[in-house]
Design a protein around this motif. Structure first.
Motif, mmCIF file in Angstrom:
data_model
loop_
_atom_site.group_PDB
_atom_site.id
_atom_site.type_symbol
_atom_site.label_atom_id
_atom_site.label_comp_id
_atom_site.label_asym_id
_atom_site.label_seq_id
_atom_site.Cartn_x
_atom_site.Cartn_y
_atom_site.Cartn_z
ATOM 1 N N UNK A 63 0.822 -1.218 0.000
ATOM 2 C CA UNK A 63 0.000 0.000 0.000
ATOM 3 C C UNK A 63 0.854 1.266 0.000
ATOM 4 N N UNK A 64 2.175 1.110 -0.053
ATOM 5 C CA UNK A 64 3.063 2.263 -0.073
ATOM 6 C C UNK A 64 3.370 2.837 1.283
ATOM 7 N N UNK A 65 3.140 2.054 2.354
ATOM 8 C CA UNK A 65 3.323 2.533 3.722
ATOM 9 C C UNK A 65 4.726 2.184 4.198
ATOM 10 N N UNK A 66 5.488 3.202 4.516
ATOM 11 C CA UNK A 66 6.890 3.021 4.869
ATOM 12 C C UNK A 66 7.137 2.823 6.357
ATOM 13 N N UNK A 67 6.132 3.032 7.178
ATOM 14 C CA UNK A 67 6.303 2.877 8.628
ATOM 15 C C UNK A 67 5.173 2.018 9.180
ATOM 16 N N UNK A 68 5.542 1.057 10.028
ATOM 17 C CA UNK A 68 4.540 0.212 10.677
ATOM 18 C C UNK A 68 4.821 0.144 12.173
ATOM 19 N N UNK A 69 3.761 -0.139 12.923
ATOM 20 C CA UNK A 69 3.853 -0.348 14.367
ATOM 21 C C UNK A 69 3.556 -1.805 14.655
ATOM 22 N N UNK A 70 4.354 -2.427 15.545
ATOM 23 C CA UNK A 70 4.077 -3.790 16.011
ATOM 24 C C UNK A 70 4.292 -3.850 17.517
ATOM 25 N N UNK A 71 3.750 -4.912 18.144
ATOM 26 C CA UNK A 71 3.798 -5.088 19.595
ATOM 27 C C UNK A 71 4.705 -6.262 19.952
ATOM 28 N N UNK A 72 5.538 -6.084 20.975
ATOM 29 C CA UNK A 72 6.525 -7.089 21.336
ATOM 30 C C UNK A 72 6.252 -7.662 22.726
ATOM 31 N N UNK A 73 6.244 -9.006 22.802
ATOM 32 C CA UNK A 73 6.200 -9.732 24.065
ATOM 33 C C UNK A 73 7.309 -10.795 24.031
ATOM 34 N N UNK A 74 7.342 -11.675 25.040
ATOM 35 C CA UNK A 74 8.401 -12.678 25.107
ATOM 36 C C UNK A 74 7.803 -14.052 25.408
ATOM 37 N N UNK A 75 8.291 -15.060 24.700
ATOM 38 C CA UNK A 75 7.821 -16.427 24.905
ATOM 39 C C UNK A 75 8.392 -17.001 26.201
ATOM 40 N N UNK A 76 7.889 -18.158 26.577
ATOM 41 C CA UNK A 76 8.346 -18.815 27.806
ATOM 42 C C UNK A 76 9.835 -19.103 27.774
ATOM 43 N N UNK A 77 10.358 -19.397 26.581
ATOM 44 C CA UNK A 77 11.781 -19.712 26.470
ATOM 45 C C UNK A 77 12.618 -18.531 25.997
ATOM 46 N N UNK A 78 12.080 -17.311 26.176
ATOM 47 C CA UNK A 78 12.887 -16.114 26.005
ATOM 48 C C UNK A 78 12.981 -15.533 24.613
ATOM 49 N N UNK A 138 10.544 -11.139 16.658
ATOM 50 C CA UNK A 138 11.036 -9.795 16.374
ATOM 51 C C UNK A 138 12.129 -9.852 15.312
ATOM 52 N N UNK A 139 13.004 -10.845 15.398
ATOM 53 C CA UNK A 139 14.057 -10.961 14.401
ATOM 54 C C UNK A 139 13.516 -11.109 13.001
ATOM 55 N N UNK A 140 12.477 -11.915 12.834
ATOM 56 C CA UNK A 140 11.871 -12.087 11.516
ATOM 57 C C UNK A 140 11.257 -10.781 11.017
ATOM 58 N N UNK A 141 10.638 -10.035 11.920
ATOM 59 C CA UNK A 141 10.046 -8.751 11.541
ATOM 60 C C UNK A 141 11.128 -7.777 11.082
ATOM 61 N N UNK A 142 12.222 -7.703 11.820
ATOM 62 C CA UNK A 142 13.294 -6.788 11.440
ATOM 63 C C UNK A 142 13.866 -7.144 10.073
ATOM 64 N N UNK A 170 16.866 -4.680 22.990
ATOM 65 C CA UNK A 170 18.077 -4.027 22.502
ATOM 66 C C UNK A 170 19.082 -5.050 21.979
ATOM 67 N N UNK A 171 19.154 -6.218 22.597
ATOM 68 C CA UNK A 171 20.062 -7.263 22.119
ATOM 69 C C UNK A 171 19.670 -7.729 20.723
ATOM 70 N N UNK A 172 18.372 -7.932 20.497
ATOM 71 C CA UNK A 172 17.926 -8.373 19.168
ATOM 72 C C UNK A 172 18.148 -7.265 18.142
ATOM 73 N N UNK A 173 17.840 -6.038 18.507
ATOM 74 C CA UNK A 173 18.091 -4.919 17.590
ATOM 75 C C UNK A 173 19.568 -4.849 17.217
ATOM 76 N N UNK A 174 20.425 -5.030 18.204
ATOM 77 C CA UNK A 174 21.868 -5.003 17.942
ATOM 78 C C UNK A 174 22.282 -6.152 17.016
ATOM 79 N N UNK A 175 21.794 -7.335 17.319
ATOM 80 C CA UNK A 175 22.174 -8.512 16.522
ATOM 81 C C UNK A 175 21.721 -8.380 15.078
ATOM 82 N N UNK A 176 20.597 -7.729 14.861
ATOM 83 C CA UNK A 176 20.058 -7.572 13.517
ATOM 84 C C UNK A 176 20.547 -6.305 12.815
ATOM 85 N N UNK A 177 21.451 -5.582 13.444
ATOM 86 C CA UNK A 177 22.004 -4.394 12.802
ATOM 87 C C UNK A 177 21.140 -3.162 12.884
#
Length: 297
Positions: A63-78, A138-142, A170-177
Motif C-alpha cells: 500500500x506504499x506505507x513506509x512505517x509500521x507499528x508492532x507489539x513485542x512480548x516474550x515467549x516462555x523460552x525467552x 522480532x528478528x523475523x520482523x526486522x 536491545x540485544x535483538x536490535x543489535x544482533x540484527x544491525x
C-alpha cells in the motif's frame, strides 16, 4: 495499542503509517512538519491482513506505507515475539491446538508451541490466503522490514509481565544491525504505555527515539514527557487541537519539536480533522483507505 473492543470485520474497517506519496523512511520522521500527516500501519496493517504478522507488514508495504507499528512480548523460552494481547485467544487458534492450557498467556508458551498456532485464525481471515499466517519473532520482523525498506514503531507490550524485556529487545536490535546510525536515525522508534520501560531504553541507548502512548492525554504531562520522548502517541478520540499545538511547541530530548502521532484512525472524518490540526502522523489499521481520504493516492 489497544483493541478498542472491535473485531477486524468489514464493520470495523468502516470504523485505532507513511502515505503513498510521502517521503521515504530515510528522511520523513526527522524532517520538518509535513503538510500531510505521516501514515503509520497499525500492527502492520491490521485491517488488510492478520495483525502483527509478516503478511500485514507486506500488505502495508504494497500500500506504499513506509512505517509500521508492532507489539513485542516474550515467549516462555525467552524469544521475542510479535503479539498484542496478553493472551492468544482473540487472534489465534490456541483453544483448539492447546485446549487444556487456559488462560493461554503468551509468556506461558515456548516459541515452538507458538509456531504451531495460526495467527490468521479469526473469522475475518477464514477462507483467505492469510488464514495460515503465523506469529513472527522480532528478528523475523526486522529482516522483513529491512527487505521492504520500512521503518518501525516497536511497542514494548506488557513490560511488567517480562522482566528485562527492554534489555532483550536491545540485544535483538543489535544482533540484527538495527542499532547502527542509519536505523537509529531514520527507521526506528521504541514506544510504550509504560514510561518506565522507555526510560530503561533511554538509560542504555539515549540515541534511540522514543514515544509515549497515552489513552487520555493530559496537557499538564507534556513538559515531563518532553524530557525523555520524541513523540506523543495519544488516542485520537481524546485529542484536541490545543493539545497538538502545545505538544509541538515543546522540544524533546534530541532537540526537535515533539511530534504527535494519534491512534487508531480508521475513517476519513477524524483523519481529515487531524490533518487540519497539523498532527504529524496518523496510525491506522487501513492505511490505504486513510491515504485516499487525505488525497495521498
Amino acid at each position: 495499542m489497544p483493541v478498542h473492543g472491535f473485531a477486524l470485520t468489514s464493520a470495523a474497517l468502516a470504523l485505532s503509517s507513511v502515505s503513498l506519496l510521502a517521503p521515504s523512511p530515510h528522511s520523513a520522521p526527522a524532517a520538518a512538519a509535513q503538510a500531510t500527516p505521516l501514515i503509520i500501519g497499525h500492527r502492520g496493517a491490521a485491517g488488510l491482513a492478520p495483525e502483527n504478522t509478516l503478511e500485514a507488514i507486506d500488505r502495508a508495504d504494497r500500500a506504499g506505507v513506509d512505517w509500521v507499528e508492532v507489539d513485542i512480548q516474550r515467549s516462555k523460552d525467552g524469544v521475542l515475539v510479535v503479539m498484542h494481547d496478553q493472551d492468544l485467544v482473540r487472534t489465534t487458534d490456541v483453544r483448539t491446538v492447546f485446549p487444556h492450557r487456559s488462560p493461554w498467556k503468551v509468556g506461558d508458551f515456548t516459541m515452538a508451541e507458538l509456531g504451531r498456532l495460526r495467527a490468521g485464525a479469526s473469522p475475518q481471515w477464514k477462507g483467505t490466503a492469510y488464514a495460515s499466517a503465523r506469529i513472527p519473532t522480532l528478528g523475523q520482523v526486522l529482516d522483513r522490514l529491512d527487505r521492504n525498506g520500512q521503518g518501525l514503531l516497536l511497542e514494548v507490550k506488557w513490560p511488567g509481565n517480562f522482566p528485562g524485556v527492554t534489555r532483550d529487545i536491545l540485544k535483538v536490535l543489535e544482533r540484527k544491525g538495527w542499532l547502527d546510525a542509519h536505523h537509529v536515525d531514520n527507521r526506528l522508534y521504541v514506544i510504550s504505555f509504560l514510561a518506565g520501560a522507555l526510560k530503561e531504553v533511554r538509560a542504555r541507548r539515549p540515541d534511540i527515539r522514543l514515544g509515549i502512548c497515552d489513552e487520555t492525554p493530559s496537557s499538564g504531562e507534556l513538559a515531563a514527557y518532553a524530557t525523555f520522548v520524541d513523540v506523543i502517541n495519544p488516542d485520537h478520540r481524546a485529542l484536541t487541537q490545543g493539545y497538538v499545538r502545545k505538544a509541538q511547541a515543546l522540544k524533546g530530548p534530541h532537540g526537535r519539536p515533539l511530534k504527535v502521532w494519534p491512534w487508531t484512525v480508521n475513517t476519513a472524518g477524524p483523519a481529515r480533522l487531524l490533518r487540519d490540526w497539523h498532527a504529524d502522523g496518523i496510525t491506522t489499521d487501513v492505511p490505504d483507505t486513510i491515504g485516499k481520504a487525505l488525497g495521498q493516492d
